[in-house]
Design an enzyme around this catalytic site. Structure first.
Site, PDB file in Angstrom:
ATOM      1  N   ASN A  82       0.742  -1.117  -0.102  1.00  0.00           N
ATOM      2  CA  ASN A  82       0.068  -0.076  -0.019  1.00  0.00           C
ATOM      3  C   ASN A  82       0.909   1.446   0.047  1.00  0.00           C
ATOM      4  OD1 ASN A  82      -1.875  -1.645   0.116  1.00  0.00           O
ATOM      5  ND2 ASN A  82      -2.628  -1.446   2.308  1.00  0.00           N
TER       6      ASN A  82
ATOM      7  N   THR B  81     -16.389  37.456 -31.873  1.00  0.00           N
ATOM      8  CA  THR B  81     -17.292  36.931 -30.799  1.00  0.00           C
ATOM      9  C   THR B  81     -18.611  36.168 -31.581  1.00  0.00           C
ATOM     10  OG1 THR B  81     -18.678  39.006 -30.832  1.00  0.00           O
ATOM     11  CG2 THR B  81     -16.585  39.110 -29.613  1.00  0.00           C
ATOM     12  N   HIS B  82     -18.939  35.144 -30.825  1.00  0.00           N
ATOM     13  CA  HIS B  82     -20.026  34.456 -31.450  1.00  0.00           C
ATOM     14  C   HIS B  82     -19.690  33.738 -32.675  1.00  0.00           C
ATOM     15  CE1 HIS B  82     -22.800  36.025 -28.202  1.00  0.00           C
ATOM     16  NE2 HIS B  82     -22.106  37.246 -28.398  1.00  0.00           N
TER      17      HIS B  82
ATOM     18  N   SER C 223      -6.741  11.552 -47.231  1.00  0.00           N
ATOM     19  CA  SER C 223      -7.735  10.700 -47.283  1.00  0.00           C
ATOM     20  C   SER C 223      -7.854   9.646 -48.030  1.00  0.00           C
ATOM     21  CB  SER C 223      -9.094  11.365 -47.858  1.00  0.00           C
ATOM     22  OG  SER C 223     -10.223  10.706 -47.995  1.00  0.00           O
TER      23      SER C 223
ATOM     24  N   LYS D 200      -7.917  15.710 -50.539  1.00  0.00           N
ATOM     25  CA  LYS D 200      -7.985  16.171 -49.139  1.00  0.00           C
ATOM     26  C   LYS D 200      -6.308  15.905 -48.242  1.00  0.00           C
ATOM     27  CE  LYS D 200     -10.940  17.123 -47.054  1.00  0.00           C
ATOM     28  NZ  LYS D 200     -11.868  16.190 -46.055  1.00  0.00           N
TER      29      LYS D 200
ATOM     30  N   ASN E 164      -6.124  16.476 -44.454  1.00  0.00           N
ATOM     31  CA  ASN E 164      -6.857  16.626 -42.975  1.00  0.00           C
ATOM     32  C   ASN E 164      -6.103  17.065 -41.665  1.00  0.00           C
ATOM     33  OD1 ASN E 164      -9.179  15.611 -44.519  1.00  0.00           O
ATOM     34  ND2 ASN E 164      -8.190  13.408 -44.247  1.00  0.00           N
TER      35      ASN E 164
ATOM     36  N   GLU F 195      -6.850  17.889 -34.750  1.00  0.00           N
ATOM     37  CA  GLU F 195      -8.104  17.435 -34.184  1.00  0.00           C
ATOM     38  C   GLU F 195      -7.792  16.442 -33.140  1.00  0.00           C
ATOM     39  OE1 GLU F 195     -10.596  17.728 -38.628  1.00  0.00           O
ATOM     40  OE2 GLU F 195      -9.784  15.634 -37.766  1.00  0.00           O
TER      41      GLU F 195
ATOM     42  N   GLN G 122      -7.120   0.224  -6.656  1.00  0.00           N
ATOM     43  CA  GLN G 122      -6.188  -0.325  -7.634  1.00  0.00           C
ATOM     44  C   GLN G 122      -6.740   0.179  -8.880  1.00  0.00           C
ATOM     45  OE1 GLN G 122      -5.031  -4.658  -7.487  1.00  0.00           O
ATOM     46  NE2 GLN G 122      -5.886  -4.622  -9.810  1.00  0.00           N
TER      47      GLN G 122
END
Length: 428
Positions: free
Chosen positions: A112, A156-157, A279, A285, A287, A292, A323
């Protein structure tokens, strides 16, 4: 699997049950094994100081532990299904090499406090690494804020709002990563206490040299209460994950910005090919997979924190439930630090399209600046707001740089204050 440490020689061992109880421990302990050996060496020296080991026994055990560490690092000793966990592997190795002397290594300690101290040493190192990655990211951001400052839209937004700049963008993340590095250091201090010597949570009837072991392992303090030592398992790990999570929240926001900026619709940023993939079906493509996956990295930490929080509804003392705290902590720390290691390289490699960003700054985006100018000249702000609204033609002659200069000049409310940020970074 070798006989468990708790086997008194007459227990009926059910292999299926043993596998269930051991779980992934022996594999996960590969990340903690050298820390376990490090703490074991300190424990051995402490036992000699209180005369439970002779100098010869101490030296034999230390040589054995060094040999085990070397074999493990070279891949000659493998933690596998032969062992219940890393702790039993250490004792089995020493017993095989040294006989009865090897059996003395566990005197005065429990698995422990053994896993607690190994985990604590691991957390210290990972928090140091976290701080290092955050400092490096801040350095890159400060360098680019100073040397690659060109106008870009501020949003903004997700709507175009006012002129901003790459310098403002980089400075924002510089300050964030400085704060994250500071938090990592504070968290390191929080976890920097030595639980070794508390055994299974109630101490042992030996005058263990806990202060000496604490000094040898370079802990800031002794964790005094044996009960609290057990109760802190999971709590300290959770705090370390929270520090990691704070940095990854900023990484997630950074990655979201780049996810947008690299789209054809924005075309503000181009990623070097090494940060993209192709891709499997669309030849046209490229990516932004790295960006991401950086964006997704916080989710691993968030999941780990949820696992820990679900485990910690326990009464005082050790429970085998704990554990289950090991897999999420190791998984999240590994993934999070791997992500942060990439961030600095990515930040240094980004290529901004200054012309494209300037084209995206429209006359109406200077409206706030003009309203503030009128207010500065004595027009009530709400009246100035109304005067400017819709009068976009009056703003067509302005330039993004004029707007930025008015807000980011020394003393301006948006002054980047890179000198102050450099000083904060230097003081970490």
């Amino acid at each position: 699997m070798s006989s468990p440490l708790w086997d008194k020689g007459n227990a009926e061992i059910d292999a299926r049950i043993m596998r269930f109880c051991a779980g992934e421990d022996v594999v996960l302990d590969r990340q903690l094994f050298l820390y376990d050996i490090q703490a074991s060496k300190a424990h051995v020296r402490g036992l000699e100081r209180i005369e439970l080991l002779s100098e010869e026994e101490r030296d034999s055990l230390l040589e054995g532990l060094d040999a085990l560490a070397g074999e493990f690092e070279r891949g000659e000793f493998v933690l596998d299904e032969r062992f219940e966990d890393g702790h039993s592997a250490i004792e089995a190795y020493l017993t095989d090499k040294l006989g009865d002397v090897g059996r003395k290594v566990h005197t005065g300690r429990s698995r422990n406090d053994q896993v607690l101290v190994a985990s604590r040493l691991y957390l210290r190192d990972t928090l140091d690494e976290l701080a290092k990655h955050c400092k490096r990211a801040a350095e890159i951001c400060l360098e680019r804020a100073a040397n690659d400052d060109v106008p870009m839209p501020g949003y903004t937004h997700l709507q175009r709002a006012v002129p901003s700049s790459t310098g403002m963008w980089f400075a924002a993340f510089a300050e964030a990563f400085i704060d994250n590095a500071r938090l990592a250091k504070h968290t390191r201090t929080f976890v920097d206490s030595n639980p070794l010597g508390t055994a299974a949570g109630y101490g042992v009837n030996l005058p263990l040299d806990r202060d000496g072991v604490t000094d040898e392992l370079d802990f800031e303090r002794v964790q005094l209460s044996p009960i609290y030592a057990q109760n802190s398992r999971g709590k300290f790990e959770l705090q370390a994950l929270m520090a990691l999570g704070q940095a990854l929240l900023d990484v997630r926001r950074l990655a979201w910005d780049l996810s947008l900026f690299t789209t054809r619709e924005f075309s503000f940023v181009e990623l070097p090919d090494r940060f993209t993939t192709g891709s499997s079906i669309m030849p046209n493509k490229r990516n932004p997979d790295v960006v991401e996956l950086l964006r997704a990295s916080y989710g691993v930490v968030q999941g780990a924190m949820a696992e820990l929080q679900s485990l910690l509804s326990l009464s005082s003392g050790y429970h085998r439930d704990l554990q289950a705290s090991k897999p999420p902590v190791l998984r999240a720390m590994t993934r999070g630090l791997d992500a942060l290691a990439i961030v600095s390289e990515l930040l240094g490699a980004l290529e901004f399209d200054a012309e494209r960003m300037a084209e995206a700054i429209e006359p109406e985006m200077y409206a706030t600046d003009r309203a503030v100018e009128l207010a500065r000249d004595g027009v009530p702000f709400r009246e100035a707001y109304r005067q400017v609204a819709g009068a976009w033609d009056e703003l067509a002659s302005r330039t993004p740089q004029q707007s930025l200069d008015a807000r980011t000049s020394p003393g301006g409310a948006a002054d980047l204050r890179l000198d102050v940020l450099r000083e904060r970074l230097a003081n970490l």
